[in-house]
Design an enzyme around this catalytic site. Sequence first.
Site, short mmCIF file in Angstrom:
data_model
loop_
_atom_site.label_atom_id
_atom_site.label_comp_id
_atom_site.label_asym_id
_atom_site.label_seq_id
_atom_site.Cartn_x
_atom_site.Cartn_y
_atom_site.Cartn_z
N ASN A 13 40.86 46.53 38.84
CA ASN A 13 40.08 47.07 37.82
C ASN A 13 39.55 48.58 38.61
OD1 ASN A 13 37.35 47.13 36.14
ND2 ASN A 13 36.84 45.41 36.98
N LYS A 15 36.98 50.29 37.23
CA LYS A 15 35.35 50.17 36.94
C LYS A 15 35.45 51.85 36.23
CE LYS A 15 34.03 47.30 39.65
NZ LYS A 15 33.39 45.94 40.40
N HIS A 99 34.16 40.62 31.52
CA HIS A 99 33.20 41.48 32.54
C HIS A 99 32.16 41.22 32.86
CE1 HIS A 99 33.42 43.26 37.60
NE2 HIS A 99 34.24 43.02 37.11
N GLU A 101 30.22 42.99 34.62
CA GLU A 101 29.23 44.11 34.14
C GLU A 101 29.28 44.49 32.97
OE1 GLU A 101 31.90 46.08 36.75
OE2 GLU A 101 31.16 45.15 38.34
N GLU A 171 35.46 35.36 38.28
CA GLU A 171 35.03 36.06 38.42
C GLU A 171 33.47 35.48 39.04
OE1 GLU A 171 37.31 40.12 38.78
OE2 GLU A 171 35.14 40.06 37.48
N GLY A 177 32.27 42.83 43.91
CA GLY A 177 31.53 44.26 44.64
C GLY A 177 30.38 43.14 45.69
N SER A 217 36.15 40.21 46.24
CA SER A 217 36.35 40.86 46.94
C SER A 217 37.10 40.17 47.58
CB SER A 217 34.44 40.44 47.53
OG SER A 217 33.69 40.65 47.38
C1 PEP Z 1 35.86 43.33 40.04
O1 PEP Z 1 35.43 44.11 39.16
O2 PEP Z 1 36.60 42.33 38.94
C2 PEP Z 1 35.89 42.95 41.20
C3 PEP Z 1 36.50 41.94 41.67
O3 PEP Z 1 35.30 43.63 41.96
P1 PEP Z 1 35.42 43.51 44.00
O4 PEP Z 1 37.19 42.90 44.36
O5 PEP Z 1 35.21 44.56 43.86
O6 PEP Z 1 34.44 41.93 43.93
#
Ligand code: PEP
Length: 257
Positions: A13, A15, A99, A101, A171, A177, A217
């Site tokens: 992803n 973003k 997501h 965000e 998630e 992040g 992460s």
């Molecule tokens: C994501 O944006 O879906 C995500 C899991 O980000 P990160 O791997 O940076 O935590």
Amino acid sequence: MNRRYRKTIIAGNWKMNKTASETKAFADELKTMLPKAKWCDILVCVPFVNIAAAQKAFKDTRVAIGAENVSQFEKGAYTGEVSAAMLKDLGVKYVIIGHSERRQYWNDDDLIVNKKALAAVEAGLYPIICVGESLEQRELGVTKELIDLQVKTALAGIPAEKMRHVVIAYEPLWAIGTGKTATAEQANEVNEEIRTVIRKLYGARVARSVTILYGGSMNEKNAEELLAQPDIDGGLIGGASLVPEKFNAIINAANQE
Ligand code: PEP
């Protein structure tokens, strides 16, 4: 992972990262190291404006290109929005929906997530529906109830025969992040719960065939342990998917026989 019953997917992803030319540079680098990925599907979800560039850059590879969002509306006076039919027409297969965000900054709540999932499925797209709890909710001990509600609401109205196109991504908000990863056991426990909800809604056969990802992460160091869990069928990866070596290492971790 349980390849006997379901697909393993490693999805990036991106973003709001990378221009079209940076997309090409990433693809050129990743292509030099990609394994013959027999055991997992690889996907990179990019900003709408870079979909065509990414498709061109990854042409003739096993890397599919996905979108990061879709409108819940079919068409009409929705300035700035992109419909499911538009994505389908571009040759996009997967789209991320809900997501955290989007939920946080654009108020994509559970009902909107459901409308977007229905719009995607109706257009023939494969939604990757994100669910997850905040740290406060985990500490209050309501993770299970919250996940149940998010999954049930997101899937409302999706018929059983379309469920083979649906992917769920767990998630946890506190892991996205932040560099903080859920332990393999914590992640598997919630993924198992998601499968239980699907089983109650659609029966055992559908439940065992749905790919359920973990995201938060995930990186080249922890991927193997997370992916070894029976109910973690792949990853949705933010930060580490922006760096070819790191993304490739995660693909390798999923691509074990
Ligand atoms: C994501 O944006 O879906 C995500 C899991 O980000 P990160 O791997 O940076 O935590």
